[in-house]
Design an enzyme around this catalytic site. Structure first.
Site, PDB file in Angstrom:
ATOM      1  N   GLY A 152       0.791  -1.177  -0.304  1.00  0.00           N
ATOM      2  CA  GLY A 152      -0.260  -0.058   0.040  1.00  0.00           C
ATOM      3  C   GLY A 152       1.253   1.335  -0.038  1.00  0.00           C
ATOM      4  N   ALA A 153       0.919   1.920  -0.617  1.00  0.00           N
ATOM      5  CA  ALA A 153       1.278   3.709  -1.359  1.00  0.00           C
ATOM      6  C   ALA A 153       0.557   4.875  -0.833  1.00  0.00           C
ATOM      7  CB  ALA A 153       1.849   3.563  -2.482  1.00  0.00           C
ATOM      8  N   GLU A 175       2.262  -1.272  -4.666  1.00  0.00           N
ATOM      9  CA  GLU A 175       1.058  -0.517  -4.980  1.00  0.00           C
ATOM     10  C   GLU A 175       0.036  -0.856  -5.862  1.00  0.00           C
ATOM     11  OE1 GLU A 175      -2.352   0.879  -4.837  1.00  0.00           O
ATOM     12  OE2 GLU A 175      -0.582   1.710  -2.594  1.00  0.00           O
ATOM     13  N   VAL A 209      -1.355  -7.758  -4.791  1.00  0.00           N
ATOM     14  CA  VAL A 209      -0.424  -9.544  -3.769  1.00  0.00           C
ATOM     15  C   VAL A 209      -1.370 -10.255  -4.317  1.00  0.00           C
ATOM     16  CG1 VAL A 209       0.068  -9.425  -1.882  1.00  0.00           C
ATOM     17  CG2 VAL A 209       0.884  -7.328  -2.778  1.00  0.00           C
ATOM     18  N   GLY A 225      -5.326   0.650   4.497  1.00  0.00           N
ATOM     19  CA  GLY A 225      -6.511   1.273   3.889  1.00  0.00           C
ATOM     20  C   GLY A 225      -7.064   0.998   5.631  1.00  0.00           C
ATOM     21  N   MET A 277     -11.107  10.641   7.710  1.00  0.00           N
ATOM     22  CA  MET A 277     -10.263  10.176   8.069  1.00  0.00           C
ATOM     23  C   MET A 277      -9.435  10.441   8.232  1.00  0.00           C
ATOM     24  SD  MET A 277     -11.003   6.123   6.888  1.00  0.00           S
ATOM     25  CE  MET A 277     -11.636   4.525   8.211  1.00  0.00           C
ATOM     26  N   LEU A 278      -9.532  12.154   9.290  1.00  0.00           N
ATOM     27  CA  LEU A 278      -8.683  12.588   9.768  1.00  0.00           C
ATOM     28  C   LEU A 278      -8.318  13.203  10.945  1.00  0.00           C
ATOM     29  CD1 LEU A 278      -8.041  15.183   6.807  1.00  0.00           C
ATOM     30  CD2 LEU A 278      -6.373  13.178   7.471  1.00  0.00           C
ATOM     31  N   HIS A 402      10.405  37.728   4.855  1.00  0.00           N
ATOM     32  CA  HIS A 402      11.015  37.401   4.272  1.00  0.00           C
ATOM     33  C   HIS A 402      12.337  37.277   4.751  1.00  0.00           C
ATOM     34  CE1 HIS A 402      14.393  36.999   1.324  1.00  0.00           C
ATOM     35  NE2 HIS A 402      14.639  37.567   1.616  1.00  0.00           N
TER      36      HIS A 402
END
Length: 414
Positions: A152-153, A175, A209, A225, A277-278, A402
């Site tokens: 999973g990537a 992936e 896979v 996931g 989902m955060l 700056h």
């Protein structure tokens, strides 16, 4: 026991809902079967970030426990505040107004489900391979794996790939899709992947896979996931039905959408509703749910949700990618800016990175995707601007210090 509000789960959404509701005068009972703080604090966001900022694997392992313990004690203090009762144990619905824990039943008119999520596993024939771990077990390891394969990537896979490669593990990422980080602009995702490849991470894209036996590695991380945690809650007793993905469906106030005739009001916030989902999404959903209970309006913009991937360098985004804008047929402007042209980035020796800023033809900012040092901080500024419907012209008129990396954003607007 009777109370004003029951909250199931003491992760970011749950404890924030408890804190906010208690300050508004509600009597709150919050139920947690594990450590307070949820996945983010104990097994996710916070532990992984200690790995990102540690110089060695040994330092990361030691510091992780220190940071988690410190922050967990802070959450416990929050939940010891007046009007909040923390109950330890597994919650199960008796009906739409009653939740039972260890034989004791608690009744409330309003109930918020904030039980989070857990790792989703592929249905492989050799799923019991002892080399296979989730992010939870990988963070518990005390010995650095020599060869780490990651299935999973997405965000979890890419963060661990970046970290463990820096710790000197041989990392391979497998992936199924043609590119990593599908939530990110494909141009930026490709650039980031190519950079990580130059650093030694091997990527096998468009690869499915079939068996873990085909993977040559000492440890295999499943990073495909997350799934909502709903088992054991007896949701049927409360009249709650899950959607096709196993999430609790909700309306825009995070009230269970099938509950129009029930006497109680049930809400689902955070990962368990599958919307965003955060951790920071869960916290703001908590505020919205409690506000709805109180009959208070708010101006939270859930259509503007920034996100970050803490690889090295980090990546971040808010709003649609260029791919999405094209797919939706939106007439847009794309402005680009590069870290290598920024004085602060040169001084920091952090010149790898690109920012893409999108606006409509009236120059109203639609989104921004970037990778580079402190990309998350820059994207947060864009998120604030988008919440106020800022235009490129208005951004050009805003003075930026700056030298700072935020001048990369100002440069893109110009």
């Amino acid at each position: 026991m009777n109370t004003d509000l029951i909250i199931i789960g003491a992760g970011p959404g749950g404890y924030r809902a408890a804190e906010y509701a208690a300050r508004q005068g509600l009597q709150v009972v919050i139920i947690e079967q594990d450590e307070v703080g949820g996945t983010c604090l104990n097994r996710g966001c916070i532990p992984t970030k200690t790995y990102v900022h540690a110089a060695t694997f040994e330092e990361a392992v030691e510091r992780q426990q220190q940071v988690v313990s410190l922050l967990r004690s802070g959450v416990e203090q929050i939940l010891a505040a007046p009007n909040i009762t923390l109950v330890r144990g597994s919650a199960s619905f008796l009906d739409a107004q009653t939740v039972c824990v260890c034989g004791d039943c608690i009744t409330a008119k309003n109930i918020i489900i904030a039980t989070g999520s857990s790792a989703k596993m592929l249905p492989l024939p050799d799923i019991n391979d002892p080399r296979l771990v989730t992010s939870t077990e990988l963070l518990q390891m005390r010995q650095l794996p020599k060869r780490l394969a990651i299935i999973g990537a997405g965000v979890i896979g890419m963060e661990f790939a970046s970290v463990f490669q820096r710790f000197s593990s041989e990392v391979t990422v497998i992936e199924y899709l043609k590119e990593c980080l599908p939530m990110l602009d494909s141009d930026i995702a490709k650039r980031l992947r190519k950079l990580l490849e130059k650093r030694g991470i091997k990527f096998k894209m468009k690869t499915a896979v079939q068996s873990l036996a085909d993977i040559d590695a000492d440890v295999i991380l499943m990073a495909t996931g997350r799934k909502a945690n709903t088992e054991g809650l007896n949701l049927e007793a409360a009249g709650i039905t899950l959607d096709a993905k196993g999430n609790i469906p909700t309306n825009d106030n995070f009230q269970h959408s099938a509950l129009n005739s029930q006497p109680s009001t049930l809400y689902a916030i955070g990962d368990v509703n599958g919307r965003q989902m955060l951790a920071h999404a869960a916290e703001m959903q908590a505020i919205r749910a409690v506000n709805h209970i109180l009959g208070k309006a708010d101006g939270i913009r859930f259509d503007i949700m920034p996100a970050a991937i803490f690889t090295e360098p980090e990546a971040a985004c808010v709003g649609p990618s260029e791919d999405q804008l094209k797919a939706d047929g939106i007439d847009y402007i794309c402005k680009k800016s590069f870290w290598r042209a920024n004085g602060k980035a040169q001084a920091m020796n952090e010149t790898e990175g690109i920012l893409k800023l999108f606006a409509d033809r009236q120059e109203r900012i639609l989104g921004c995707h970037a990778y580079g040092a402190h990309a998350a901080d820059i994207i947060q500024e864009v998120s604030v601007l988008m919440c106020k419907d800022t235009t490129l012209s208005e951004l050009r008129d805003m003075i930026h210090i700056h030298p700072t990396l935020s001048e990369i954003l100002k440069c893109a607007a110009g």
